[in-house]
Scaffold this motif. Structure first.
Motif, PDB file in Angstrom:
ATOM      1  N   SER A  67       0.812  -1.207   0.000  1.00 29.08           N
ATOM      2  CA  SER A  67       0.000   0.000   0.000  1.00 29.08           C
ATOM      3  C   SER A  67       0.845   1.256   0.000  1.00 29.08           C
ATOM      4  N   PHE A  68       0.333   2.230  -0.742  1.00 31.70           N
ATOM      5  CA  PHE A  68       0.886   3.571  -0.749  1.00 31.70           C
ATOM      6  C   PHE A  68       0.101   4.382   0.267  1.00 31.70           C
ATOM      7  N   ILE A  69       0.763   5.293   0.955  1.00 30.25           N
ATOM      8  CA  ILE A  69       0.061   6.238   1.818  1.00 30.25           C
ATOM      9  C   ILE A  69       0.583   7.642   1.520  1.00 30.25           C
ATOM     10  N   ILE A  70      -0.295   8.603   1.682  1.00 38.32           N
ATOM     11  CA  ILE A  70       0.059  10.004   1.528  1.00 38.32           C
ATOM     12  C   ILE A  70       0.174  10.567   2.935  1.00 38.32           C
ATOM     13  N   SER A 129      -8.383   3.218  -0.120  1.00 37.63           N
ATOM     14  CA  SER A 129      -6.954   3.078   0.125  1.00 37.63           C
ATOM     15  C   SER A 129      -6.213   2.863  -1.198  1.00 37.63           C
ATOM     16  N   LEU A 130      -4.935   3.155  -1.188  1.00 38.94           N
ATOM     17  CA  LEU A 130      -4.104   3.037  -2.385  1.00 38.94           C
ATOM     18  C   LEU A 130      -3.382   1.690  -2.351  1.00 38.94           C
ATOM     19  N   ALA A 131      -4.154   0.622  -2.552  1.00 32.80           N
ATOM     20  CA  ALA A 131      -3.646  -0.736  -2.421  1.00 32.80           C
ATOM     21  C   ALA A 131      -3.166  -1.278  -3.756  1.00 32.80           C
ATOM     22  N   LEU A 132      -1.972  -1.826  -3.754  1.00 30.85           N
ATOM     23  CA  LEU A 132      -1.408  -2.492  -4.917  1.00 30.85           C
ATOM     24  C   LEU A 132      -1.782  -3.967  -4.832  1.00 30.85           C
ATOM     25  N   PHE A 174       5.510   3.855   0.637  1.00 29.10           N
ATOM     26  CA  PHE A 174       5.029   2.560   0.167  1.00 29.10           C
ATOM     27  C   PHE A 174       5.586   1.468   1.058  1.00 29.10           C
ATOM     28  N   THR A 175       4.747   0.466   1.341  1.00 30.49           N
ATOM     29  CA  THR A 175       5.167  -0.717   2.089  1.00 30.49           C
ATOM     30  C   THR A 175       4.641  -1.955   1.366  1.00 30.49           C
TER      31      THR A 175
END
Length: 117
Positions: A49-52, A69-72, A95-96
């Motif tokens: 996931s990316f976070i801002i 959410s910005l989930a890959l 990103f994690t």
């Protein structure tokens, strides 16, 4: 106060998604709207996931909690994020990954502007 614009520029151009990272912080002081663009490539075995995040003091970072959410999810993905009325001095993207052998790269760009004069 004059209108302020952060011209579009790339925070990362081919950032590997194989490990956690954060982009450099970008000053958005005196801006109202911030646009962030994330485009991934060559993703076949990667979730995460990316976070801002935003900060006032440059040390303590706050997750904006963007929804959805910005989930890959194991595929190339493009995210466009519009932050309105940003009450922080700086923003960044983190990103994690959440798999053991993540792959792929990301292009991350930002633009900001004020709406008043």
């Amino acid at each position: 106060m004059p209108k302020r614009v952060v011209l579009p520029f790339n925070l990362k151009t081919a950032q590997a998604l194989s490990a956690s990272f954060s982009t450099d912080a970008v000053s958005v002081r005196y801006t109202d709207n911030v646009g962030i663009f994330i485009k991934t490539a060559s993703v076949t075995t990667n979730t995460g996931s990316f976070i801002i995040e935003g900060t006032i003091d440059g040390t303590n970072w706050f997750d904006f909690g963007v929804s959805p959410s910005l989930a890959l999810a194991n595929a190339n993905t493009t995210f466009a994020v519009n932050l309105n009325q940003v009450p922080f001095d700086q923003v960044r993207v983190s990103f994690t990954p959440s798999v053991t052998t993540p792959n792929g790269t990301a292009l991350i760009s930002i633009m900001a502007k004020s709406v008043g004069v």
